[in-house]
Design a protein around this motif. Structure first.
Motif, PDB file in Angstrom:
ATOM      1  N   VAL A 112       0.829  -1.200   0.000  1.00 53.67           N
ATOM      2  CA  VAL A 112       0.000   0.000   0.000  1.00 53.67           C
ATOM      3  C   VAL A 112       0.867   1.255   0.000  1.00 53.67           C
ATOM      4  O   VAL A 112       0.588   2.240  -0.700  1.00 53.67           O
ATOM      5  N   GLY A 113       1.946   1.237   0.760  1.00 48.45           N
ATOM      6  CA  GLY A 113       2.799   2.419   0.810  1.00 48.45           C
ATOM      7  C   GLY A 113       3.498   2.701  -0.511  1.00 48.45           C
ATOM      8  O   GLY A 113       3.561   3.850  -0.954  1.00 48.45           O
ATOM      9  N   VAL A 114       4.032   1.647  -1.106  1.00 48.98           N
ATOM     10  CA  VAL A 114       4.698   1.853  -2.401  1.00 48.98           C
ATOM     11  C   VAL A 114       3.709   2.320  -3.474  1.00 48.98           C
ATOM     12  O   VAL A 114       4.015   3.184  -4.294  1.00 48.98           O
ATOM     13  N   ARG A 115       2.509   1.772  -3.476  1.00 50.24           N
ATOM     14  CA  ARG A 115       1.500   2.178  -4.469  1.00 50.24           C
ATOM     15  C   ARG A 115       1.105   3.643  -4.283  1.00 50.24           C
ATOM     16  O   ARG A 115       0.933   4.387  -5.255  1.00 50.24           O
ATOM     17  N   ALA A 116       0.989   4.045  -3.005  1.00 48.48           N
ATOM     18  CA  ALA A 116       0.646   5.444  -2.744  1.00 48.48           C
ATOM     19  C   ALA A 116       1.768   6.373  -3.182  1.00 48.48           C
ATOM     20  O   ALA A 116       1.518   7.488  -3.665  1.00 48.48           O
TER      21      ALA A 116
END
Length: 403
Positions: free
Chosen positions: A27-31
């Motif tokens: 989720v962090g990398v996608r954000a």
């Protein structure tokens, strides 16, 4: 064993921690990558608008439209011309100026305004010309065409427009005249001819055309409508089919007038046919034979007169007079026969010959009142719908009395 249970609990806790860490990293990398992803997407270009709205048209000034009319691009010039035409045809002041221009005596000015009207109007804006100002302007323009046309010095005054049934002179007429006739033909086809009659189209232009000498104008006009297929013939047919238009044509001497005495003449013929019926007595045979011969002569005269009808069953004055004289002859013969029977000659004949049952007829039934009642009850059928002249064989009489 206790140590086995502790190992299983630690393993389960480690697996859960690993799953949570993995989901958090995803989720962090996608954000973090979302802004770079949106900035690097190449969307297809949107198609350019191929039309302009009404608000855009209304916002264009006259100076801008004038520049667009001189643009090198043909599509831009065409669109600008459509905007200018739409504004002009919906402007009452501009339309009145153009209609006034087509009534001028100067030929070039008339042509300029007629071409402008032809460019401005179409089937959606034609109703703007179906007004009192529009119809009167076109009629006045046609009248100007007649006034400005120089007569041919070598033309025969008795020559008409129908001398050659295979030649149509319409296509050799002046373009100003043909443009006016084009507008009037479209207006009368889509609307009616009342305004055309009101503003004197027949009197001011149609009656002034070369229809030949006065004695042949009616025949030449009828032949023109029969053999021609142009805008003049189309307008004239609509005028002829309209009550007001037909009255104008009759007044101009192009159509034979309809005589209001024609229905009365048919009623007199029916009455004469009933009065001339053969009586039943033998003594009245000679008088009835004379009346019947007079009736046949009168019907022959009426038939000969009605054969000379013009178009639509109208009779001229001489034919009407001859038919009226024939009817008066028939009625006089019938009245003479009835008076002879009423003075006593018919009484003796009826008593000597007898009735249908073999009994003598009473004297009271041979009085004038009885003869009037018997004539009143006679019947005759007229088999004629008015589309052709009345003939003797159209009347069917009864062979016997009803009383």
């Amino acid at each position: 064993m206790p140590w086995d249970s502790s190992i299983n609990a630690r393993g389960m806790a480690g697996l859960g921690l690993m799953a949570i860490t993995t989901v958090g990293l995803y989720v962090g990398v996608r954000a973090l990558l979302q802004p770079y992803h949106a900035a690097n997407i190449n969307y297809p270009p949107l198609p350019k608008t191929q039309y302009i709205t009404q608000d855009t048209e209304d916002s264009l000034s006259l100076a801008t439209l004038e520049k667009l009319l001189k643009h090198y691009n043909f599509s831009i010039r065409e669109t600008a011309a459509k905007i200018v035409c739409d504004r002009a045809i919906n402007d009452d002041d501009v339309l009145l100026v153009l209609l006034l221009g087509i009534t001028r005596r100067d030929y070039d000015e008339r042509m300029k305004n007629l071409r402008a009207l032809a460019m401005l109007t179409d089937q959606h804006t034609l109703h703007r010309l179906n007004t009192a100002e529009g119809i009167s302007a076109f009629v006045k323009s046609l009248e100007q065409c007649v006034l400005t046309t120089e007569p041919d010095p070598g033309a025969d005054p008795d020559e008409s427009m129908i001398d050659d049934t295979s030649f149509d002179e319409y296509y050799l007429r002046d373009i100003a005249e043909k443009l006016c006739l084009m507008f009037l033909a479209q207006l009368t086809e889509k609307f009616d001819v009342d305004l055309l009659v009101r503003y004197g189209f027949v009197r001011r232009w149609l009656a002034k055309q070369p229809w030949g000498p006065p004695a042949k104008r009616i025949d030449n006009f009828a032949r023109y409508l029969k053999y021609r297929d142009n805008r003049i013939a189309d307008i004239c047919r609509r005028l002829r089919d309209s009550p007001s238009g037909r009255r104008a044509l009759e007044k101009a001497g192009l159509v034979a007038p309809r005589h209001p005495l024609q229905p009365k003449l048919q009623l007199n013929l029916r009455a004469a046919a009933g009065a001339g019926e053969r009586p039943s007595s033998a003594a009245a045979g000679s008088s009835s034979g004379t009346a019947e011969r007079d009736s046949l002569r009168g019907m022959a005269a009426v038939e000969a007169a009605t054969d000379n009808h013009n178009s639509l069953g109208d009779m001229d004055t001489e034919a009407m007079i001859e038919a009226a004289r024939a009817v008066l002859t028939v009625l006089d013969a019938a009245v003479s026969a009835n008076e002879g029977r009423a003075t006593g000659e018919g009484d003796v004949g009826d008593a000597s010959a007898g009735s249908r049952t073999g009994q003598p007829r009473p004297l009271s039934q041979s009085s004038r009142e009885e003869q009037r009642i018997r004539r009143q009850h006679r019947e005759a059928m007229v088999l004629n719908d008015g589309t052709r002249p009345l003939r003797r064989d159209d009347i069917i009489e009864r062979d016997s009395d009803s009383g």
